[in-house]
Design a protein around this motif. Structure first.
Motif, PDB file in Angstrom:
ATOM      1  N   PHE A 171      22.086 -10.776  -0.317  1.00 21.63           N
ATOM      2  CA  PHE A 171      20.627 -10.467  -0.913  1.00 21.63           C
ATOM      3  C   PHE A 171      19.863 -11.135  -0.540  1.00 21.63           C
ATOM      4  O   PHE A 171      18.398 -11.544  -0.545  1.00 21.63           O
ATOM      5  CB  PHE A 171      21.286 -11.128  -2.389  1.00 21.63           C
ATOM      6  N   TYR A 172      20.050 -13.114  -0.349  1.00 23.57           N
ATOM      7  CA  TYR A 172      18.734 -13.353   0.241  1.00 23.57           C
ATOM      8  C   TYR A 172      18.767 -13.638   1.723  1.00 23.57           C
ATOM      9  O   TYR A 172      17.397 -12.859   1.456  1.00 23.57           O
ATOM     10  CB  TYR A 172      19.133 -14.792  -0.198  1.00 23.57           C
ATOM     11  N   GLY A 173      19.604 -13.379   2.059  1.00 24.78           N
ATOM     12  CA  GLY A 173      19.386 -13.836   3.692  1.00 24.78           C
ATOM     13  C   GLY A 173      18.615 -12.614   3.532  1.00 24.78           C
ATOM     14  O   GLY A 173      17.591 -12.117   4.591  1.00 24.78           O
ATOM     15  N   LEU A 174      19.602 -11.143   3.959  1.00 18.51           N
ATOM     16  CA  LEU A 174      18.937  -9.718   4.055  1.00 18.51           C
ATOM     17  C   LEU A 174      17.833  -9.204   3.188  1.00 18.51           C
ATOM     18  O   LEU A 174      16.698  -8.690   3.952  1.00 18.51           O
ATOM     19  CB  LEU A 174      20.309  -8.660   4.403  1.00 18.51           C
ATOM     20  N   PHE A 175      18.097  -9.108   2.134  1.00 15.26           N
ATOM     21  CA  PHE A 175      17.314  -8.353   1.102  1.00 15.26           C
ATOM     22  C   PHE A 175      15.526  -9.152   1.238  1.00 15.26           C
ATOM     23  O   PHE A 175      14.905  -8.408   1.554  1.00 15.26           O
ATOM     24  CB  PHE A 175      17.996  -8.208  -0.191  1.00 15.26           C
ATOM     25  N   CYS A 176      16.020 -10.429   0.569  1.00 12.35           N
ATOM     26  CA  CYS A 176      15.344 -10.745   0.319  1.00 12.35           C
ATOM     27  C   CYS A 176      13.896 -11.852   1.327  1.00 12.35           C
ATOM     28  O   CYS A 176      12.441 -11.465   1.861  1.00 12.35           O
ATOM     29  CB  CYS A 176      14.936 -12.404  -0.215  1.00 12.35           C
ATOM     30  N   GLY A 177      15.362 -11.987   2.884  1.00  7.15           N
ATOM     31  CA  GLY A 177      14.318 -11.540   3.966  1.00  7.15           C
ATOM     32  C   GLY A 177      13.658 -10.410   4.401  1.00  7.15           C
ATOM     33  O   GLY A 177      12.530 -10.551   5.265  1.00  7.15           O
ATOM     34  N   TYR A 178      13.512  -9.108   4.602  1.00  9.27           N
ATOM     35  CA  TYR A 178      13.460  -8.340   4.610  1.00  9.27           C
ATOM     36  C   TYR A 178      11.952  -8.075   4.079  1.00  9.27           C
ATOM     37  O   TYR A 178      11.385  -7.618   4.386  1.00  9.27           O
ATOM     38  CB  TYR A 178      14.027  -6.384   4.382  1.00  9.27           C
ATOM     39  N   MET A 179      12.334  -7.874   2.530  1.00  7.63           N
ATOM     40  CA  MET A 179      10.469  -7.547   2.026  1.00  7.63           C
ATOM     41  C   MET A 179      10.143  -8.790   2.431  1.00  7.63           C
ATOM     42  O   MET A 179       8.672  -8.664   1.954  1.00  7.63           O
ATOM     43  CB  MET A 179      11.286  -8.585   0.431  1.00  7.63           C
ATOM     44  N   LEU A 180      10.112 -10.007   2.448  1.00  7.74           N
ATOM     45  CA  LEU A 180       9.443 -10.709   3.619  1.00  7.74           C
ATOM     46  C   LEU A 180       8.634 -10.604   4.281  1.00  7.74           C
ATOM     47  O   LEU A 180       7.676 -10.792   5.264  1.00  7.74           O
ATOM     48  CB  LEU A 180       9.506 -11.974   3.477  1.00  7.74           C
ATOM     49  N   PHE A 181       9.129 -11.045   5.522  1.00  7.74           N
ATOM     50  CA  PHE A 181       9.129 -11.030   7.258  1.00  7.74           C
ATOM     51  C   PHE A 181       9.386  -8.959   7.752  1.00  7.74           C
ATOM     52  O   PHE A 181       9.299  -8.945   8.886  1.00  7.74           O
ATOM     53  CB  PHE A 181      10.591 -10.597   7.978  1.00  7.74           C
ATOM     54  N   ASN A 182       9.051  -8.728   6.682  1.00  9.99           N
ATOM     55  CA  ASN A 182       8.029  -6.961   7.120  1.00  9.99           C
ATOM     56  C   ASN A 182       7.060  -6.319   7.663  1.00  9.99           C
ATOM     57  O   ASN A 182       6.427  -7.565   7.059  1.00  9.99           O
ATOM     58  CB  ASN A 182       9.232  -5.472   6.585  1.00  9.99           C
ATOM     59  N   GLU A 183       7.008  -5.558   8.596  1.00  8.15           N
ATOM     60  CA  GLU A 183       5.590  -5.080   9.420  1.00  8.15           C
ATOM     61  C   GLU A 183       4.481  -4.901   8.121  1.00  8.15           C
ATOM     62  O   GLU A 183       3.649  -4.955   8.405  1.00  8.15           O
ATOM     63  CB  GLU A 183       5.658  -4.293  10.720  1.00  8.15           C
ATOM     64  N   SER A 184       5.180  -4.363   6.810  1.00  2.70           N
ATOM     65  CA  SER A 184       3.891  -3.997   6.019  1.00  2.70           C
ATOM     66  C   SER A 184       3.916  -4.702   5.205  1.00  2.70           C
ATOM     67  O   SER A 184       3.148  -4.687   4.134  1.00  2.70           O
ATOM     68  CB  SER A 184       4.282  -2.642   5.479  1.00  2.70           C
ATOM     69  N   TYR A 185       4.287  -6.474   5.136  1.00  8.39           N
ATOM     70  CA  TYR A 185       3.869  -7.108   3.817  1.00  8.39           C
ATOM     71  C   TYR A 185       2.454  -7.424   4.526  1.00  8.39           C
ATOM     72  O   TYR A 185       1.556  -7.504   5.054  1.00  8.39           O
ATOM     73  CB  TYR A 185       4.605  -8.247   4.339  1.00  8.39           C
ATOM     74  N   TYR A 186       2.163  -8.084   2.887  1.00  7.10           N
ATOM     75  CA  TYR A 186       0.261  -7.757   2.089  1.00  7.10           C
ATOM     76  C   TYR A 186       0.757  -8.672   1.541  1.00  7.10           C
ATOM     77  O   TYR A 186       1.022  -8.804   0.580  1.00  7.10           O
ATOM     78  CB  TYR A 186       0.416  -6.529   1.152  1.00  7.10           C
ATOM     79  N   GLU A 187      -0.535  -9.469   2.603  1.00  8.03           N
ATOM     80  CA  GLU A 187      -0.715 -11.090   1.401  1.00  8.03           C
ATOM     81  C   GLU A 187      -2.075 -10.504   0.870  1.00  8.03           C
ATOM     82  O   GLU A 187      -2.686 -10.364   0.838  1.00  8.03           O
ATOM     83  CB  GLU A 187      -1.345 -11.638   2.346  1.00  8.03           C
ATOM     84  N   ARG A 188      -1.569 -10.714  -0.847  1.00  4.35           N
ATOM     85  CA  ARG A 188      -2.669 -10.645  -2.368  1.00  4.35           C
ATOM     86  C   ARG A 188      -2.991 -11.896  -2.077  1.00  4.35           C
ATOM     87  O   ARG A 188      -2.661 -13.467  -1.921  1.00  4.35           O
ATOM     88  CB  ARG A 188      -1.819 -11.060  -3.006  1.00  4.35           C
ATOM     89  N   GLN A 189      -4.801 -11.612  -1.818  1.00  5.45           N
ATOM     90  CA  GLN A 189      -5.756 -12.498  -1.652  1.00  5.45           C
ATOM     91  C   GLN A 189      -6.058 -13.491  -3.135  1.00  5.45           C
ATOM     92  O   GLN A 189      -6.237 -14.944  -2.700  1.00  5.45           O
ATOM     93  CB  GLN A 189      -7.320 -12.132  -1.258  1.00  5.45           C
TER      94      GLN A 189
END
Length: 241
Positions: A171-189
């Motif tokens: 849950f944390y390692g793979l799921f949360c990690g993928y959501m944070l460190f994927n190429e399409s991650y968008y940083e909300r200003q």
């Protein structure tokens, strides 16, 4: 005092009476039972419970703290009946926590490194902060598991190792990690002004959490356990009154 012991690991569950010292710990009782009944199980696989008397066999109290003195167990007396059973394969409590916390730590590093390589170092500030905070959090947990925590038992069921790792690694390692460190991650200003407030809040909470763990360790080192905590609570209540 003399108490009856029933070995549930055998087909013939005939009670055996042995003399025990109620000032000894559960760990010492385990060793005595193992020798007296000729049980071939390792001490870590022996589950001990007891009833108040031989007439009431439904309400069983678990004896789970190795360092706890028998006298401290509720309603345990000469009338009690002790039951011994095989609780299955065991694994080190301390090592279980270290392994389960090590998973997300390594997985986050691998996912971050993969992203870093693909984007040639063009990683967002939020992603860098998340890696730092996660590393800080799980490094703290591993250090606490190795040097701070005092466990009531040396081992836990082996199944718990896989169950805990599935949660932390999956849950944390793979799921949360993928959501944070994927190429399409968008940083909300819009969230940037709040970022440093939450970082300070997170680190403050981690420090407070460590302080609580150190206090609990001190309480357990006194060998007074829950009774010691009760006395503190009572004394504080009298002072306030």
């Amino acid at each position: 005092m003399n108490v009856q012991i029933i070995n549930l690991t055998k087909k013939k569950k005939e009670p055996v009476k042995i003399s025990i010292d109620i000032n000894k710990t559960l760990k010492e009782l385990n060793l005595q039972i193992n020798t007296a009944l000729g049980i071939t199980l390792s001490l870590s696989r022996m589950g001990i419970s007891y009833t108040v008397d031989e007439l009431n066999t439904k309400d069983k109290f678990s004896m789970g703290e190795d360092s706890k003195v028998l006298l401290e167990y509720e309603k345990f007396s000469e009338k009690s009946v002790i039951y011994v059973k095989d609780i299955g394969p065991q694994f080190s409590y301390r090592l279980t926590y270290v392994i389960e916390y090590l998973g997300p730590l390594v997985i986050f590093f691998l996912l971050y490194y993969r992203l870093y390589q693909k984007k040639n170092g063009d990683v967002t500030t939020t992603q860098k902060i998340c890696l730092f905070l996660s590393t800080f959090h799980y490094s703290k947990r591993i250090i606490e598991s190795m040097f701070v925590h005092i466990f009531s038992r040396d081992t836990m069921p082996l199944f718990n190792l896989f169950k805990n790792c599935l949660y932390y690694w999956g849950f944390y390692g793979l799921f949360c990690g993928y959501m944070l460190f994927n190429e399409s991650y968008y940083e909300r200003q819009t969230l940037k002004p709040l970022r440093y407030f939450f970082i300070a809040f997170f680190i403050s909470a981690e420090i407070k959490n460590l302080k609580c763990h150190l206090i609990l360790r001190e309480i357990k080192v006194t060998s007074k356990g829950r009774k010691y905590i009760s006395r503190i609570a009572c004394s504080e209540h009298h002072v306030k009154s």
